[in-house]
Design a protein around this motif. Structure first.
Motif, PDB file in Angstrom:
ATOM      1  N   THR A 142       0.855  -1.193   0.000  1.00 34.13           N
ATOM      2  CA  THR A 142       0.000   0.000   0.000  1.00 34.13           C
ATOM      3  C   THR A 142       0.883   1.232   0.000  1.00 34.13           C
ATOM      4  OG1 THR A 142      -0.090   0.085   2.419  1.00 34.13           O
ATOM      5  CG2 THR A 142      -1.839  -1.142   1.300  1.00 34.13           C
ATOM      6  N   GLY A 143       0.312   2.367  -0.338  1.00 32.83           N
ATOM      7  CA  GLY A 143       1.086   3.601  -0.296  1.00 32.83           C
ATOM      8  C   GLY A 143       0.927   4.404  -1.560  1.00 32.83           C
ATOM      9  N   ALA A 144       1.077   5.719  -1.412  1.00 35.36           N
ATOM     10  CA  ALA A 144       0.921   6.647  -2.524  1.00 35.36           C
ATOM     11  C   ALA A 144       2.265   6.930  -3.177  1.00 35.36           C
ATOM     12  CB  ALA A 144       0.303   7.949  -2.018  1.00 35.36           C
ATOM     13  N   PRO A 145       2.235   7.320  -4.430  1.00 33.90           N
ATOM     14  CA  PRO A 145       3.486   7.650  -5.105  1.00 33.90           C
ATOM     15  C   PRO A 145       4.098   8.939  -4.580  1.00 33.90           C
ATOM     16  CG  PRO A 145       1.623   8.116  -6.527  1.00 33.90           C
ATOM     17  CD  PRO A 145       1.079   7.414  -5.326  1.00 33.90           C
ATOM     18  N   VAL A 146       5.401   9.088  -4.816  1.00 30.01           N
ATOM     19  CA  VAL A 146       6.084  10.317  -4.427  1.00 30.01           C
ATOM     20  C   VAL A 146       5.496  11.470  -5.232  1.00 30.01           C
ATOM     21  CG1 VAL A 146       7.921  10.059  -6.140  1.00 30.01           C
ATOM     22  CG2 VAL A 146       8.370  11.319  -4.032  1.00 30.01           C
ATOM     23  N   GLY A 147       5.437  12.661  -4.639  1.00 36.36           N
ATOM     24  CA  GLY A 147       4.709  13.800  -5.175  1.00 36.36           C
ATOM     25  C   GLY A 147       4.907  14.114  -6.636  1.00 36.36           C
ATOM     26  N   TYR A 148       6.163  14.243  -7.065  1.00 40.44           N
ATOM     27  CA  TYR A 148       6.400  14.671  -8.443  1.00 40.44           C
ATOM     28  C   TYR A 148       5.977  13.633  -9.473  1.00 40.44           C
ATOM     29  CZ  TYR A 148      10.629  11.757  -8.911  1.00 40.44           C
ATOM     30  OH  TYR A 148      11.503  10.708  -8.996  1.00 40.44           O
ATOM     31  N   LYS A 149       5.715  12.392  -9.042  1.00 35.02           N
ATOM     32  CA  LYS A 149       5.301  11.352  -9.977  1.00 35.02           C
ATOM     33  C   LYS A 149       3.777  11.206 -10.054  1.00 35.02           C
ATOM     34  CE  LYS A 149       9.434   8.669 -10.542  1.00 35.02           C
ATOM     35  NZ  LYS A 149       9.933   7.365 -10.988  1.00 35.02           N
ATOM     36  N   LEU A 150       3.062  12.034  -9.321  1.00 37.61           N
ATOM     37  CA  LEU A 150       1.608  11.938  -9.344  1.00 37.61           C
ATOM     38  C   LEU A 150       1.030  12.198 -10.734  1.00 37.61           C
ATOM     39  CD1 LEU A 150       0.647  13.677  -5.977  1.00 37.61           C
ATOM     40  CD2 LEU A 150       0.198  11.297  -6.615  1.00 37.61           C
ATOM     41  N   ARG A 151       1.778  12.905 -11.571  1.00 36.68           N
ATOM     42  CA  ARG A 151       1.268  13.186 -12.919  1.00 36.68           C
ATOM     43  C   ARG A 151       1.108  11.916 -13.746  1.00 36.68           C
ATOM     44  NH1 ARG A 151       6.703  14.609 -12.914  1.00 36.68           N
ATOM     45  NH2 ARG A 151       7.991  13.891 -14.671  1.00 36.68           N
ATOM     46  N   PHE A 152       1.738  10.803 -13.287  1.00 33.10           N
ATOM     47  CA  PHE A 152       1.623   9.534 -14.004  1.00 33.10           C
ATOM     48  C   PHE A 152       0.586   8.595 -13.375  1.00 33.10           C
ATOM     49  CE2 PHE A 152       6.244  10.650 -14.545  1.00 33.10           C
ATOM     50  CZ  PHE A 152       6.149  11.001 -15.884  1.00 33.10           C
ATOM     51  N   GLN A 153      -0.145   9.055 -12.361  1.00 37.55           N
ATOM     52  CA  GLN A 153      -0.925   8.129 -11.548  1.00 37.55           C
ATOM     53  C   GLN A 153      -2.059   7.437 -12.305  1.00 37.55           C
ATOM     54  OE1 GLN A 153      -3.197  10.011  -8.359  1.00 37.55           O
ATOM     55  NE2 GLN A 153      -3.016  11.995  -9.357  1.00 37.55           N
ATOM     56  N   HIS A 154      -2.534   8.013 -13.378  1.00 36.76           N
ATOM     57  CA  HIS A 154      -3.631   7.385 -14.114  1.00 36.76           C
ATOM     58  C   HIS A 154      -3.154   6.759 -15.429  1.00 36.76           C
ATOM     59  CE1 HIS A 154      -6.377   8.981 -11.218  1.00 36.76           C
ATOM     60  NE2 HIS A 154      -6.052  10.230 -11.503  1.00 36.76           N
ATOM     61  N   GLN A 155      -1.838   6.667 -15.628  1.00 33.34           N
ATOM     62  CA  GLN A 155      -1.314   6.174 -16.880  1.00 33.34           C
ATOM     63  C   GLN A 155      -0.696   4.775 -16.775  1.00 33.34           C
ATOM     64  OE1 GLN A 155       1.315   9.137 -18.562  1.00 33.34           O
ATOM     65  NE2 GLN A 155      -0.014  10.809 -17.914  1.00 33.34           N
ATOM     66  N   GLY A 156      -0.693   4.202 -15.610  1.00 39.58           N
ATOM     67  CA  GLY A 156      -0.137   2.868 -15.427  1.00 39.58           C
ATOM     68  C   GLY A 156       1.375   2.833 -15.495  1.00 39.58           C
ATOM     69  N   TYR A 157       2.030   3.967 -15.220  1.00 39.44           N
ATOM     70  CA  TYR A 157       3.481   4.034 -15.310  1.00 39.44           C
ATOM     71  C   TYR A 157       4.164   4.015 -13.943  1.00 39.44           C
ATOM     72  CZ  TYR A 157       2.712   5.474 -20.163  1.00 39.44           C
ATOM     73  OH  TYR A 157       2.324   5.523 -21.478  1.00 39.44           O
ATOM     74  N   LEU A 158       3.409   3.785 -12.890  1.00 40.71           N
ATOM     75  CA  LEU A 158       3.973   3.713 -11.542  1.00 40.71           C
ATOM     76  C   LEU A 158       3.866   2.264 -11.071  1.00 40.71           C
ATOM     77  CD1 LEU A 158       2.433   6.999 -10.103  1.00 40.71           C
ATOM     78  CD2 LEU A 158       4.678   6.658 -11.121  1.00 40.71           C
ATOM     79  N   PHE A 159       4.998   1.686 -10.711  1.00 40.67           N
ATOM     80  CA  PHE A 159       5.054   0.231 -10.542  1.00 40.67           C
ATOM     81  C   PHE A 159       5.181  -0.163  -9.073  1.00 40.67           C
ATOM     82  CE2 PHE A 159       7.230   0.510 -14.924  1.00 40.67           C
ATOM     83  CZ  PHE A 159       5.993   0.610 -15.554  1.00 40.67           C
ATOM     84  N   ARG A 160       4.077  -0.697  -8.553  1.00 37.75           N
ATOM     85  CA  ARG A 160       4.003  -1.145  -7.162  1.00 37.75           C
ATOM     86  C   ARG A 160       3.571  -2.610  -7.151  1.00 37.75           C
ATOM     87  NH1 ARG A 160      -0.456   1.652  -3.469  1.00 37.75           N
ATOM     88  NH2 ARG A 160      -1.715   0.008  -4.418  1.00 37.75           N
ATOM     89  N   MET A 161       4.556  -3.507  -7.128  1.00 43.38           N
ATOM     90  CA  MET A 161       4.274  -4.942  -7.115  1.00 43.38           C
ATOM     91  C   MET A 161       3.955  -5.398  -5.694  1.00 43.38           C
ATOM     92  SD  MET A 161       7.377  -6.120  -9.671  1.00 43.38           S
ATOM     93  CE  MET A 161       8.320  -4.607  -9.451  1.00 43.38           C
ATOM     94  N   PRO A 162       2.941  -6.241  -5.503  1.00 47.71           N
ATOM     95  CA  PRO A 162       2.661  -6.776  -4.164  1.00 47.71           C
ATOM     96  C   PRO A 162       3.888  -7.500  -3.600  1.00 47.71           C
ATOM     97  CG  PRO A 162       0.850  -7.262  -5.660  1.00 47.71           C
ATOM     98  CD  PRO A 162       1.970  -6.717  -6.501  1.00 47.71           C
TER      99      PRO A 162
END
Length: 381
Positions: free
Chosen positions: A110-130
């Motif tokens: 769980t957890g939110a992305p670092v601030g400057y990367k929020l612009r990618f949050q709806h594009q599937g470019y932030l990788f958080r594997m369980p």
């Protein structure tokens, strides 16, 4: 007369014993090392392989691994929980002494992305594997992973911390964060040093070559075999070739990779493995050490394009000797897409592509690659 000859005979016997001892010492390599202050005086806490007979070390290496992301939602997770990701290549991955890959993203539940990367949050470019996906990597045979790349900091400190904690719990050696630039470990009597570099935030910079050389030199002084990983170069189908200059991608310095890799070998690296462009690149031998400039994508579920040459998934197998010198290799070709995952490629397209790129980019690569992927050292005239 007996009183005269007895001392002479004793003297001759003593001279014979002394002469024999000298001859024995001259033909005893251990005695020579001890006299010269060589390997016999190396502290036991540094290198261990010198005590072993001739050793051949096998390495399996692949490029980017991203098993699916739980961010922003489960849409980017595979339906099988990634359990079948390595169904086909597992035999080649699990049978090597060292199995390497680049973990593109973090292991975090769980957890939110670092601030400057929020612009990618709806594009599937932030990788958080369980975090449970870590066991899939372990079961596939991976025992060293680079965590130094442009997705290492997608979820800030929490992501980096969770990734290291998860991999440590599975006895998978990881390196590449500023907080963990390198690691050493012993496997089957061989002491390995492993370090990883990239041009991205919170990673060990490949742009600072003097610092990289210092790290590698330190590892070489305290290890038998040093493996170096780097994440660099432009991204996409326009960046298959290795330029003899600094690469700039979208305004960002992605490194002078020929300069970096040669400096790494000069400092003591025995194998140098690259990734980052999302396409395969050529390979070369430099001072009898193998450099792979990019192994492209290997297991990247969504979020990463696998169209065209981006879907070629090479698996590089190497044999090196106990000095770290390249003996032989094999490029095993796989392909991947987002529907069926990784599959063997009987057309050997990854091997053929790397062969062509090697021939195009290096006038003297120091090796030959066959169409079926066998790699042999070039015989110099």
């Amino acid at each position: 007369m007996k009183g005269f000859f007895l001392p002479v005979m004793k003297a001759r016997l003593i001279l014979f014993i002394v002469f024999t001892s000298l001859i024995t010492a001259c033909n005893n390599p251990k005695a020579q090392k001890s006299v010269k202050g060589g390997a016999a005086n190396t502290p036991a806490s540094t290198k261990v392989i010198d005590t072993l007979p001739d050793t051949t070390i096998s390495i399996a290496a692949v490029g980017d691994i991203m098993l699916g992301s739980s961010y922003p939602d489960s849409t980017f997770l595979p339906a099988d929980g990634a359990k079948n990701t390595f169904k086909y290549p597992i035999e080649n991955l699990s049978k090597a002494d060292i199995t390497f890959g680049n973990l593109e993203g973090v292991l975090l539940d769980t957890g939110a992305p670092v601030g400057y990367k929020l612009r990618f949050q709806h594009q599937g470019y932030l990788f958080r594997m369980p975090t449970k996906y870590g066991a899939i990597l372990k079961d596939a045979g991976f025992n060293i992973l680079s965590v130094g790349n442009n997705h290492s900091n997608d979820f800030d400190y929490a992501g980096r911390k969770s990734t290291i904690k998860t991999l440590d719990s599975l006895a998978i050696t990881a390196a590449g964060f500023k907080s963990q630039p390198f690691k050493t470990f012993i496997k089957d009597g061989v002491k390995y040093g492993f370090c990883a570099f990239s041009p991205n935030g919170q990673t060990v910079s490949l742009l600072q070559i003097a610092n990289a050389k210092s790290i590698i030199s330190h590892l070489k002084a305290n290890s038998d075999i040093v493996i170096v990983s780097f994440h660099g170069g432009g991204e996409g189908t326009e960046y298959e070739h290795v330029p003899d200059s600094t690469e700039i991608f979208k305004g960002e310095n992605r490194g002078d990779l020929r300069r970096f890799t040669h400096a790494a070998v000069d400092a003591g690296a025995d194998v140098v493995i690259g990734h980052g462009p999302h396409v395969a690149r050529g390979i070369e031998l430099y001072k009898k050490r193998l450099i792979a400039y990019s192994l492209g994508n290997f297991a990247t579920y969504k979020g990463v394009s696998v169209a065209g040459v981006c879907g070629l998934a090479p698996l590089l197998k190497l044999q090196i000797d106990k000095k770290g010198e390249f003996l032989s290799g094999q490029i095993i070709s796989y392909t991947q897409n987002h529907q069926v995952g990784i599959r063997p490629d009987t057309l050997n397209r990854a091997a053929i592509r790397i062969k062509k790129l090697t021939e195009a980019d290096f006038t003297q690569p120091g090796l030959f690659i066959s169409d079926s992927g066998e790699i042999t050292p070039a015989v110099l005239n």
